[in-house]
Design an enzyme around this catalytic site. Structure first.
Site, PDB file in Angstrom:
ATOM      1  N   GLU A 166      -1.260  -5.212   8.628  1.00  0.00           N
ATOM      2  CA  GLU A 166      -0.382  -4.729   9.881  1.00  0.00           C
ATOM      3  C   GLU A 166      -0.986  -4.817  11.319  1.00  0.00           C
ATOM      4  OE1 GLU A 166       0.261  -0.645   8.752  1.00  0.00           O
ATOM      5  OE2 GLU A 166       0.981  -1.128   6.754  1.00  0.00           O
ATOM      6  N   GLU A 213       9.386  -3.896  10.276  1.00  0.00           N
ATOM      7  CA  GLU A 213       9.873  -2.710   9.619  1.00  0.00           C
ATOM      8  C   GLU A 213      10.432  -1.646  10.956  1.00  0.00           C
ATOM      9  OE1 GLU A 213       7.121  -0.882   7.051  1.00  0.00           O
ATOM     10  OE2 GLU A 213       7.972   1.193   7.016  1.00  0.00           O
ATOM     11  N   ASP A 246      -0.948  -6.208  -0.154  1.00  0.00           N
ATOM     12  CA  ASP A 246      -1.427  -5.513   1.467  1.00  0.00           C
ATOM     13  C   ASP A 246      -2.935  -5.223   1.451  1.00  0.00           C
ATOM     14  OD1 ASP A 246       1.001  -5.054   2.845  1.00  0.00           O
ATOM     15  OD2 ASP A 246       1.325  -3.153   2.008  1.00  0.00           O
ATOM     16  N   LYS A 256      -0.941  -9.492   3.079  1.00  0.00           N
ATOM     17  CA  LYS A 256      -0.194  -8.906   4.375  1.00  0.00           C
ATOM     18  C   LYS A 256      -1.185  -7.809   5.121  1.00  0.00           C
ATOM     19  CE  LYS A 256       3.311  -6.014   3.954  1.00  0.00           C
ATOM     20  NZ  LYS A 256       3.143  -4.843   4.599  1.00  0.00           N
ATOM     21  N   ASP A 273       0.860  -1.291   0.105  1.00  0.00           N
ATOM     22  CA  ASP A 273       0.038   0.085   0.008  1.00  0.00           C
ATOM     23  C   ASP A 273       0.779   1.287   0.057  1.00  0.00           C
ATOM     24  OD1 ASP A 273       1.013   0.026   2.475  1.00  0.00           O
ATOM     25  OD2 ASP A 273      -1.220   0.184   3.587  1.00  0.00           O
ATOM     26  N   SER A 274       2.180   0.848  -0.194  1.00  0.00           N
ATOM     27  CA  SER A 274       3.186   2.089  -0.369  1.00  0.00           C
ATOM     28  C   SER A 274       2.924   2.693  -1.943  1.00  0.00           C
ATOM     29  CB  SER A 274       4.513   1.789  -0.158  1.00  0.00           C
ATOM     30  OG  SER A 274       4.774   0.504  -0.960  1.00  0.00           O
TER      31      SER A 274
HETATM   32  O1  KIV Z   1       3.421  -1.066   1.643  1.00  0.00           O
HETATM   33  C1  KIV Z   1       4.730  -1.542   1.593  1.00  0.00           C
HETATM   34  O2  KIV Z   1       5.541  -0.907   0.462  1.00  0.00           O
HETATM   35  C2  KIV Z   1       5.334  -2.348   2.787  1.00  0.00           C
HETATM   36  C3  KIV Z   1       6.689  -2.338   3.009  1.00  0.00           C
HETATM   37  C4  KIV Z   1       7.345  -1.036   3.369  1.00  0.00           C
HETATM   38  C5  KIV Z   1       7.061  -3.691   3.652  1.00  0.00           C
HETATM   39  O3  KIV Z   1       4.606  -2.468   3.648  1.00  0.00           O
END
Ligand code: KIV
EC number: 2.1.2.11
Length: 273
Positions: free
Chosen positions: A124, A191, A92, A122, A53-54
């Site tokens: 969090e 992280e 994510d 993934k 989600d970056s």
């Molecule tokens: O969203 C992302 O790119 C991440 C990485 C920083 C692990 O979660």
């Protein structure tokens, strides 16, 4: 002389990540958000592609990852999946699609899996999202956890500084990592935490620990592709190694093109019909 067929591609699975940890073979993970980049990264032999989600920061231009929607993550996930043959693809779950409501979490997870064809998700967080994690796992969907500096909680942290330096937060992180392993997560991303703490978690857990800003005593590393390619030149945390300077390459190419068009040099006779 016998002719050998090319070796069949062996798709990376969550089980294979586990085997890699057992063999002490480091796991490589990079983000990708689109077809073209995912194809290059997959062909380069990266083990895991994270549709992070970056994308909110590096693609959509938001300050945080919070605005990312389920539809947007599905769009990126689907584009990446069309390109990838070997890597494990992890998507994510975006902010608001799984926290505090395990029924919503399962519905969001099923949408991502059905509409992208991704291999894994993934999420969090630790204990506070455990009901959602268990519910998603119960549907046979593999999960990678994410602890430490979890960007979806940036408004709680108030800063992107290193997490879990204090004993209480470190203890909580260790306990959360064990909980995630016990309920059946396939791996955990840690992280921006002290290297020693990350190493301790990696040695206590059987599942792979993949670090970003978490030192080298873990089982693998992940970086955001725009950062490691040097496209985001305003962002220079200590943990980031730049493997290219694409900012300057693209900048210079765009300037060169502009000069050629304005001078009438492009297109030339060979570049027209
Ligand atoms: O969203 C992302 O790119 C991440 C990485 C920083 C692990 O979660």
């Amino acid at each position: 002389m016998s002719v050998h067929a090319a070796e069949p591609l062996r798709k990376v699975t969550t089980h294979r990540l586990f085997e890699m940890k057992e063999r002490n073979e480091k796991i490589t993970m990079l983000t990708a958000y689109d077809y073209t980049m995912a194809k290059i990264v997959d062909q380069a032999g990266i083990d895991v592609i994270l549709v992070g989600d970056s994308a909110s920061n590096v693609i959509a231009g938001n300050i945080t990852t919070l605005p990312m929607t389920l539809d947007e993550m599905i769009y990126h996930g689907r584009s990446v999946m069309k390109a990838v043959e070997r890597a494990l693809v992890v998507v994510d779950m975006p902010f608001g699609s799984y926290q505090g409501n395990s029924t919503l979490a399962l519905a969001s997870a099923i949408r991502i899996m059905k509409e992208t064809g991704a291999d894994c998700l993934k999420l969090e967080g630790g204990e506070e999202i455990l009901d959602s994690v268990k519910r998603i796992l119960s549907a046979g969907i593999p999960i990678i956890g994410h602890l430490g500096l979890t960007p979806q909680s940036i408004n709680k942290f108030g800063t992107y500084t290193v997490r879990a330096r204090e004993e209480q937060e470190a203890k909580r992180l260790i306990s959360d990592a064990h909980l995630l392993e016990e309920v059946g997560c396939s791996a955990i991303v840690l992280e921006k935490i002290p290297a020693q703490l990350a190493g301790q978690v990696a040695s206590e857990l059987k599942i792979p620990i993949i670090g970003i800003g978490a030192g080298n005593q873990v089982d693998g590393q992940v970086l955001v592709i725009h950062d490691m390619l040097g496209m985001t030149n305003g962002f220079s945390p200590r943990f980031l190694r730049r493997y290219a300077n694409l900012h300057d390459v693209i900048f210079e190419a765009a300037q060169h093109y502009s000069k050629d068009v304005k001078s009438g040099d492009f297109p030339n006779e060979k570049e027209q019909y």
